[in-house]
Motif scaffolding. Structure first.
Motif, PDB file in Angstrom:
ATOM      1  N   LEU A 145       0.814  -1.213   0.000  1.00  0.00           N
ATOM      2  CA  LEU A 145       0.000   0.000   0.000  1.00  0.00           C
ATOM      3  C   LEU A 145       0.850   1.266   0.000  1.00  0.00           C
ATOM      4  N   ALA A 250      -4.179   3.509  -3.565  1.00  0.00           N
ATOM      5  CA  ALA A 250      -4.267   3.174  -2.138  1.00  0.00           C
ATOM      6  C   ALA A 250      -4.812   4.380  -1.383  1.00  0.00           C
ATOM      7  N   THR A 251      -5.606   4.124  -0.359  1.00  0.00           N
ATOM      8  CA  THR A 251      -6.212   5.197   0.423  1.00  0.00           C
ATOM      9  C   THR A 251      -5.548   5.282   1.786  1.00  0.00           C
ATOM     10  N   SER A 253      -6.938   5.554   4.720  1.00  0.00           N
ATOM     11  CA  SER A 253      -7.619   4.715   5.715  1.00  0.00           C
ATOM     12  C   SER A 253      -7.229   3.253   5.575  1.00  0.00           C
ATOM     13  N   ALA A 254      -7.048   2.779   4.325  1.00  0.00           N
ATOM     14  CA  ALA A 254      -6.636   1.387   4.137  1.00  0.00           C
ATOM     15  C   ALA A 254      -5.232   1.163   4.684  1.00  0.00           C
ATOM     16  N   ALA A 255      -4.318   2.116   4.461  1.00  0.00           N
ATOM     17  CA  ALA A 255      -2.962   1.970   4.997  1.00  0.00           C
ATOM     18  C   ALA A 255      -2.963   2.014   6.522  1.00  0.00           C
ATOM     19  N   ARG A 256      -3.800   2.857   7.104  1.00  0.00           N
ATOM     20  CA  ARG A 256      -3.851   2.929   8.568  1.00  0.00           C
ATOM     21  C   ARG A 256      -4.381   1.624   9.174  1.00  0.00           C
ATOM     22  N   GLN A 257      -5.443   1.079   8.585  1.00  0.00           N
ATOM     23  CA  GLN A 257      -6.013  -0.157   9.117  1.00  0.00           C
ATOM     24  C   GLN A 257      -5.037  -1.320   8.995  1.00  0.00           C
ATOM     25  N   ARG A 258      -4.342  -1.419   7.872  1.00  0.00           N
ATOM     26  CA  ARG A 258      -3.422  -2.549   7.709  1.00  0.00           C
ATOM     27  C   ARG A 258      -2.218  -2.429   8.634  1.00  0.00           C
TER      28      ARG A 258
END
Length: 273
Positions: A145, A250-251, A253-258
C-alpha cells in the motif's frame, strides 16, 4: 537403193539404243550432302494446315457475286484480321502465364486504449507507536500500500527528554584539546569540552530532542573517523511514526487499518524524498 540403205541403218540404230536402255540397270543414288563441322542443321517443323475456307456451291450458269466490301473514297482500308493462333500455342501461353492470387486487404490494428495517468503522489504519517520495534512491524504490515517509507521519532507531548552525543573523557585537558582540533579540521562544528563533574575532559557534540537527529550526528562523526556515544533519553518519553508515500489507488484509511496505527496525518511529500 540409197534410201533403202538409210532405212536399214536407222533400224539397226533403233534396235541398238533399245538394247542399251534395257541392259544399263538402275542409276546409283547420290550420296547425301555432309554439313560442315560445327554448323547446326536447319530442321523444318510440321506446321498445322489452315482449314480450307468453306465455299458455297454455285449453280451452273449463275453469275459470280462480288463479296469485296465497298470502301468509301478517301477512307483507309480496314486492316485484315490476324489469323488465329494454333491451339497448341494458345495452350502453352496459358500454361506459362504466372498465376497470382489477389492480395488480401491489410487489416489496420485496433488502437490501444491509453494507459491511465497516475494520480498525484500522496504522503501520510501513521502512528504513534510506543517504540521502534512496533513502528518497524507496522511499516512491514503496510506492504504494497506504500511506495516508500521511513521511521521518525518525536517526543511525547509534555515530556522533556533530550539526547546528547558525546566522546569519552580524555586522560587530560591537553589530550581533549588535541581531539577538538582534529574535529574542527574535519569540518565538524558545535562542540565543547566538559570542565567538571564525572564527565570532565569529555567532548560534547550536540544535544537533540529526538533520537533521529542524534543518530544522524553519530553517523557523521563515524564517517569522519571519530568514536562517540549517545547519552540521555528516558523510557516512555518518545513516540515513533511511519512516514510513507501511498501507492497508486491506495487510500490513507486502508494503509492505517493494515498497519494498525491509531492515527493518520497528512505529510508533505517533499520532506520524504
Amino acid at each position: 537403193m540409197l534410201t533403202r540403205a538409210l532405212i536399214v541403218v536407222l533400224a539397226i540404230l533403233n534396235v541398238g539404243v533399245a538394247l542399251w536402255w534395257m541392259l544399263r540397270g538402275d542409276p546409283a543414288p547420290a550420296p547425301p550432302a555432309t554439313p560442315p563441322t560445327g554448323v547446326a542443321q536447319l530442321q523444318l517443323l510440321d506446321t498445322p494446315k489452315a482449314p480450307a475456307p468453306a465455299t458455297t456451291p454455285v449453280a451452273a450458269g449463275a453469275p459470280l457475286a462480288d463479296t469485296t466490301p465497298e470502301v468509301a473514297p478517301g477512307s483507309a482500308r480496314p486492316p485484315a484480321s490476324p489469323a488465329p493462333a494454333p491451339a497448341a500455342a494458345q495452350t502453352a501461353a496459358v500454361a506459362s502465364a504466372p498465376t497470382t492470387a489477389p492480395a488480401a486487404p491489410a487489416t489496420a490494428p485496433a488502437p490501444s486504449a491509453p494507459a491511465p495517468a497516475p494520480g498525484p503522489l500522496q504522503c501520510i504519517s501513521l502512528g504513534p507507536f510506543a517504540d521502534r520495534d512496533t513502528a518497524m512491524a507496522a511499516q512491514s504490515k503496510a506492504g504494497a500500500l506504500v511506495q516508500r517509507s521511513r521511521l521518525r521519532e518525536t517526543a511525547k507531548p509534555g515530556a522533556s527528554s533530550t539526547y546528547r552525543v558525546m566522546m569519552p573523557a580524555a586522560a587530560s585537558r591537553e589530550e581533549a584539546q588535541a581531539t577538538v582540533k582534529r574535529i574542527a579540521a574535519a569540518g565538524i562544528s558545535d562542540y565543547y569540552i566538559m570542565a567538571q563533574g564525572e564527565d570532565a575532559n569529555a567532548i560534547a557534540l550536540g544535544q537533540y530532542r529526538n533520537r533521529e537527529g542524534a543518530e544522524r550526528r553519530l553517523a557523521a562523526l563515524s564517517a569522519a573517523g571519530f568514536s562517540a556515544r549517545l547519552v540521555g533519553g528516558s523510557e516512555g518519553s518518545a513516540q515513533w511514526w511511519v512516514d510513507a508515500a501511498l501507492a497508486d489507488q491506495a487510500t490513507p484509511s486502508a494503509a492505517r487499518q493494515r498497519s494498525g496505527a491509531a492515527q493518520q496525518r497528512s505529510l508533505e511529500c517533499a520532506g520524504l524524498r
